[in-house]
Design an enzyme around this catalytic site. Structure first.
Site, PDB file in Angstrom:
ATOM      1  N   ARG A   1      -1.577   3.884  11.539  1.00 27.81           N
ATOM      2  CA  ARG A   1      -2.186   3.985  12.864  1.00 27.81           C
ATOM      3  C   ARG A   1      -1.571   5.126  13.675  1.00 27.81           C
ATOM      4  NH1 ARG A   1      -5.864   0.787  10.816  1.00 27.81           N
ATOM      5  NH2 ARG A   1      -5.433  -1.431  10.851  1.00 27.81           N
TER       6      ARG A   1
ATOM      7  N   HIS B   1       8.531  -5.927   0.992  1.00 29.96           N
ATOM      8  CA  HIS B   1       7.585  -6.149   2.100  1.00 29.96           C
ATOM      9  C   HIS B   1       8.174  -7.107   3.133  1.00 29.96           C
ATOM     10  CE1 HIS B   1       4.064  -3.884   1.132  1.00 29.96           C
ATOM     11  NE2 HIS B   1       3.778  -4.515   0.015  1.00 29.96           N
TER      12      HIS B   1
ATOM     13  N   GLY C   1      -0.502  -5.420   2.553  1.00 26.73           N
ATOM     14  CA  GLY C   1      -1.732  -4.770   2.993  1.00 26.73           C
ATOM     15  C   GLY C   1      -2.679  -5.659   3.762  1.00 26.73           C
TER      16      GLY C   1
ATOM     17  N   HIS D   1       0.385   4.052  -4.586  1.00 24.18           N
ATOM     18  CA  HIS D   1      -0.317   4.758  -3.513  1.00 24.18           C
ATOM     19  C   HIS D   1       0.549   4.720  -2.265  1.00 24.18           C
ATOM     20  CE1 HIS D   1      -1.646   1.013  -1.431  1.00 24.18           C
ATOM     21  NE2 HIS D   1      -1.757   0.537  -2.653  1.00 24.18           N
TER      22      HIS D   1
END
Length: 611
Positions: free
Chosen positions: A425, A135, A309, A11
């Site tokens: 955001r 990450h 996440g 995703h």
């Protein structure tokens, strides 16, 4: 040296391009395809990154992919073998997808990249990084720190669900990890599913719902589901879940423990759902705090980087900051899988190629996260004219003044300026703005502009130089990833009658002089706006401040529920004409709803699948 990073096939696929260690461009595929959380190969995002750098695909030295498919497939097989014969239906569903699309990803990626440069042997230029290392790299390398502990928390990568790395200079070393199926991200997603929200999309709704409830079930979770140790490590009792073998997140055993089946999507929210949300949020915060306290005590490090996440849980982040176990924290704004594309590219540059890391000083390398496309004034005018829009072209000064006046008059403003943000955001590039002093604005924006649940909070954008005057925070928070209390001097007294209210009823009682951005618990998800990274947005808030005495604006993403944030001027105009946004400002083009051809209005509410 140019390195293209790619994340895809799960995703939030994305692409990022770095040139000699500098981040040139980064964007999610969803912004171009207009499919929320698009997981497909990010062909459009790659084209954008190449154009932003002014290069062709053949000029790319390496393409770095953000995880290792073979290792992930190993986990899939081992999990199904462990739980067999349970889970055969899930296995039978997943296996063809893996065999067709995922297992042989090197060949698939090379084939996809051929469309960008047919004469390149992409297989020799492809690199693969472990998911959690991608990450970690996305958080450490752009951070302002020379050394830091890096904590990554998500659902699952190949095997890791929570990992600790240490970065020093250009070196980033993974130290240890918690492994699937024991996952904080999957625990939170399981309760997202149980309370009726969509997994990998609705977790932020669960976080926003939590302040309406009481953590009545936190001890139930810790007594039955989570075996939590003092250092923050944990194990999950898998009998309460179904994500290893089934096609859903939770089992009947969890449903019995909480007294009923999962809430259906769009079903009425009850106080019980709000209390469950508050409970899992409290448990998550406790786990994160135990982890960070233990890491600080063990390493003696002063700096902490966060990614994955779970790092988008800004309430937990705010508590880590206030806990002071670490002196400074920095969170990758694209903390989810999209940011893995950037991390993979940076890892390839610094680790695989052994290139040094430039000293950052006090600033980070993300350029305010404004890494997406921008449009020239002439291009904006041409695109708007093609849409049939009626607009006035103003000077820079007139644009700021007219927009500040519209905001002070209570109008909802679509604000489309400069480069698009990278990450989930909107930070003043693709934002819907409003006056935070209005008691009705929160409800109006949710129901008439965003077409989403009325309980959802909005974030304040505040001038960095005024943040400590308005919030219990005196730190940079440019990426809207820290929650802080509204300062007491701006809070309103609440009556005993107000305090006795429960659930959504609490929404109707203003709690500060900026009620549109004050959550029911008196908190706010703060974005500090800096003249250095977004001078135009800073100028607008400054003009609003001069007019009203308030250096704060409501800032929410420029989209409706289920739609990706707008990318092009045409996207912005369509959203403007399909919602109750009253003013649209794109570059120096100023549009008022009442001046538009009403035949262009459209039913935008049901255009996108609900998130």
């Amino acid at each position: 040296m140019r390195i293209l990073g790619v994340s895809a096939f799960y995703h939030d696929s994305a692409a990022a391009l770095i040139e000699d260690g500098r981040i040139v461009a980064a964007a999610q595929e969803e912004r171009f395809s207009r499919v929320k959380h698009d997981a497909r190969f990010p062909a459009n995002a790659i084209d954008y990154c190449l154009a932003a750098a002014g290069v062709e695909a053949k000029d790319i030295d390496h393409v770095a992919f953000y995880d290792k498919p073979f290792v992930k497939f190993e986990r899939l097989l081992e999990t199904y073998t462990t739980f067999a014969p349970r889970g055969f239906q899930s296995f039978a569903t997943a296996l063809p997808v893996w065999l067709r699309d995922k297992l042989f990803q090197k060949s698939l990626l090379a084939q996809k990249l051929k469309h960008h440069a047919p004469n390149v042997d992409w297989r020799v230029r492809l690199l693969f990084a472990e998911h959690h290392l991608s990450h970690a790299a996305s958080a450490f390398y752009p951070s302002p720190f020379d050394e830091a502990v890096v904590l990554t928390m998500d659902g699952v990568g190949e095997w890791a669900t929570t990992s600790v790395a240490f970065g020093e200079g250009a070196k980033l070393v993974m130290q240890r990890e918690l492994r699937f199926p024991h996952s904080l991200g999957l625990l939170y997603s399981a309760f997202t599913y149980y309370t009726g929200f969509k997994v990998n999309s609705g977790e932020y709704k669960l976080m926003g719902l939590a302040p309406y409830g009481e953590p009545k079930y936190a001890s139930l979770i810790l007594d039955h589901i989570v075996d939590l140790k003092k250092d923050g490590t944990f194990r999950l009792d898998q009998s309460y879940f179904d994500y290893c073998t089934g096609l859903r997140m939770t089992s009947e055993k969890l449903h019995r423990l909480f007294g009923g089946p999962p809430r259906a999507p769009e079903e009425q929210l009850t106080q019980r759902h709000m209390d469950i949300a508050a409970s899992i949020q409290a448990v998550t915060e406790e786990i994160v705090l135990r982890l960070t306290r233990a890491l600080a005590a063990e390493t003696g490090a002063r700096n902490l980087c966060l990614a994955g996440g779970v790092a988008l849980n800004c309430v937990a982040n705010g508590k880590v900051l206030r806990d002071k176990s670490f002196e400074r924290i920095w969170i990758q704004p694209a903390a989810g899988d999209a940011g893995g594309a950037l991390g993979a590219a940076l890892l390839a540059y610094h680790d695989f190629n052994g290139r040094p890391r430039a000293a950052r000083g006090e600033s980070d390398a993300m350029e305010g996260a404004y890494l997406g496309p921008s449009y020239s004034q002439s291009d904006i005018e041409r695109r708007l004219a093609d849409c049939g829009a009626r607009f006035t072209t103003l000077s820079d000064e007139e644009t700021i003044a007219a927009t500040a006046r519209d905001l002070a008059d209570g109008r909802a403003v679509g604000w489309f300026q400069g480069r698009m943000e990278f990450g989930p955001r909107a930070l003043g590039g693709r934002s819907i703005l409003a006056d935070p002093r209005s008691p009705q604005m929160q409800r109006t924006l949710n129901l008439k502009v965003k077409y989403r649940e009325s309980f959802r909070p909005f974030a304040p954008s505040v001038l960095r130089e005024h943040v400590a005057d308005w919030f219990d925070l005196d730190e940079d928070s440019p990426y809207m990833l820290l929650v802080a209390e509204v300062a007491k001097r701006h809070r309103l007294a609440t009556s005993a009658e107000d305090e006795a209210l429960f659930g959504i009823e609490r929404l109707q009682r203003p709690r500060s002089v900026i009620p549109a951005v004050t959550h029911v618990d008196g908190s706010a998800r703060v974005q500090t706006v800096h003249r250095e990274t977004n001078p135009r947005y800073h100028a607008l808030i400054s003009a609003f401040h001069a007019r009203t005495g308030c250096p704060v604006l409501v800032n929410t993403s420029f989209n409706v529920r289920g739609e990706p944030i707008v990318c092009k001027p045409e996207d912005a105009f369509a959203c403007f004409m399909g919602t109750e946004i009253e003013t649209l400002v794109i570059g120096n083009c100023h549009l008022r709803k009442e001046d538009q051809d009403q035949a262009l209005r459209k039913d935008y509410k049901d255009r996108f699948e609900l998130d």
